[in-house]
Scaffold this active site. Structure first.
Site, PDB file in Angstrom:
ATOM      1  CG  ASP A   1      67.370  33.912  51.031  1.00 60.31           C
ATOM      2  OD1 ASP A   1      66.923  34.041  49.880  1.00 60.31           O
ATOM      3  OD2 ASP A   1      67.620  34.879  51.780  1.00 60.31           O
TER       4      ASP A   1
ATOM      5  CG  HIS B   1      62.904  40.676  54.083  1.00 64.58           C
ATOM      6  ND1 HIS B   1      61.885  41.606  54.099  1.00 64.58           N
ATOM      7  CD2 HIS B   1      62.790  40.016  52.890  1.00 64.58           C
ATOM      8  CE1 HIS B   1      61.199  41.520  52.978  1.00 64.58           C
ATOM      9  NE2 HIS B   1      61.729  40.573  52.229  1.00 64.58           N
TER      10      HIS B   1
ATOM     11  NE  ARG C   1      63.464  44.634  47.963  1.00 64.98           N
ATOM     12  CZ  ARG C   1      62.843  43.466  48.153  1.00 64.98           C
ATOM     13  NH1 ARG C   1      61.575  43.456  48.495  1.00 64.98           N
ATOM     14  NH2 ARG C   1      63.479  42.329  48.004  1.00 64.98           N
TER      15      ARG C   1
ATOM     16  NE  ARG D   1      56.413  39.929  52.525  1.00 62.88           N
ATOM     17  CZ  ARG D   1      57.372  40.515  51.812  1.00 62.88           C
ATOM     18  NH1 ARG D   1      58.207  39.777  51.094  1.00 62.88           N
ATOM     19  NH2 ARG D   1      57.513  41.828  51.807  1.00 62.88           N
TER      20      ARG D   1
ATOM     21  CB  CYS E   1      62.155  34.651  51.426  1.00 61.19           C
ATOM     22  SG  CYS E   1      63.854  34.765  50.821  1.00 61.19           S
TER      23      CYS E   1
ATOM     24  CD  GLN F   1      59.603  36.446  53.140  1.00 55.19           C
ATOM     25  OE1 GLN F   1      59.455  37.150  52.143  1.00 55.19           O
ATOM     26  NE2 GLN F   1      58.904  35.334  53.334  1.00 55.19           N
TER      27      GLN F   1
END
Length: 337
Positions: A229, A131, A104, A298, A270, A134
């Site tokens: 988001d 991402h 990440r 996830r 998310c 996700q």
């Protein structure tokens, strides 16, 4: 042996993404009955984090444990990533000791640099550009909550908010899979032309429809899913007042806006969410919200991705070979007594 990285969903065909999704759903079904197979027995995942994480860290670490493997959490200051050691050297060392690397990173070029030098699969756990783990999870969640009578290619997904890394990924995976996608935002904060061109190229192949608009009401009129988001990213903190003024209240997901969508419409995020900013508590905690189904998925998605990439690469020695080496080592040790 050949291997694949998981850096961008654009690197995969629709058929490959659907195969990954199907594998993930099978593993989830096994997990729900307490039967997760130990498909990555004794495998090791190196997890590099340049910033804190809840879902990404917990999902990958739990996934490896439940699949029979092990995960190493490497936080800033614990390794010499690009500081006292070059990015390439770090990639090569981890490749010699681990079976897969997840990172990440703040900059997308860091993950691509790691992947260029590593000799094991590298998974993108989030960058400033995208991402991908996700949004595979998001599509799986949508399929689980698909309106009756619809198939995947009938779905309408509306993203309301800034052109974030999640927006880029969601727009690209949806258009790749044939899911209609709409982005509603003030013109200054809409998806950049390059992202739009990639999505439009996907649409020509998949048959999906892409819409970019400044009108959130029109954007949700036929939405099966409304996704939002954060309105700012790391390094944009000085822009917060300007961004709040641009998005609030028109692009805040409130019950008034949700009521403009079909009654079956679901709300997605998310996480982490800035509650009361991009969406209200009333919406995020409503019966139409599926944000915690997303969060759980996830875990299942990381299992699917890890197995899809790593399982074909693992050595599977015969019982005879295992016995040979165990006996040889034991005889050596016994001879020293």
């Amino acid at each position: 042996m050949n291997y694949r990285n998981f850096i961008d969903t654009q690197d995969f065909s629709k058929e490959e993404l659907l195969e990954l999704i199907e594998l993930t759903r099978m593993i989830k079904a096994a997990d729900k009955q307490g039967c997760t197979p130990k498909l990555l027995q004794d495998a090791t995942l190196a997890m590099i984090f340049e910033e804190p994480s809840t879902r990404t860290r917990v999902s990958f670490e739990t996934a490896m444990t439940e699949l029979g493997g092990h995960a190493l959490y490497l936080k800033p200051g614990e390794i010499h990533l690009g500081v006292r050691e070059s990015l390439g050297d770090t990639a090569k060392v981890l490749s010699r000791m681990c079976d897969v690397i997840m990172a990440r990173t703040l900059k997308h070029e860091t993950i691509t640099g790691l992947a260029a030098q590593a000799t094991v699969p590298v998974i993108n756990g989030l960058t400033d550009y995208n991402h991908p783990t996700q949004v595979v999870c998001d599509v799986i969640t949508m399929l689980e909550h698909m309106p009756a009578g619809k198939k995947m290619e009938d779905l309408n997904v509306t993203f309301i908010g800034d052109a974030t890394n999640v927006l880029s990924s969601l727009m690209l995976i949806c258009t790749r899979l044939g899911i209609n996608f709409t982005h509603a935002a003030p013109k200054k904060y809409q998806a950049p032309a390059e992202w739009v061109s990639w999505a439009e190229a996907n649409c020509k192949v998949s048959g999906a429809k892409l819409t970019i608009t400044e009108d959130p009401v029109a954007a949700v009129r036929n939405a099966d899913f409304i996704y939002t988001d954060l309105w700012w990213w790391v390094g944009q903190e000085d822009q917060i007042p300007e961004r709040r003024a641009a998005f609030m209240p028109t692009y805040q997901v409130r019950m008034e806006l949700l009521k403009k969508a079909p009654a079956h419409c679901k709300v997605m995020h998310c996480l982490p969410a800035s509650r009361g900013v991009e969406a209200t508590d009333e919406v995020l905690d409503s019966a139409q919200s599926i944000i915690f189904d997303q969060a759980e998925n996830r875990l299942h998605t990381e299992k699917g991705i890890l197995v899809w990439l790593v399982y074909p690469l693992l050595k599977r020695p015969s019982e005879e070979l295992k016995a040979f080496h165990a006996g040889r080592i034991q005889n050596f040790l016994d001879g020293r007594l």
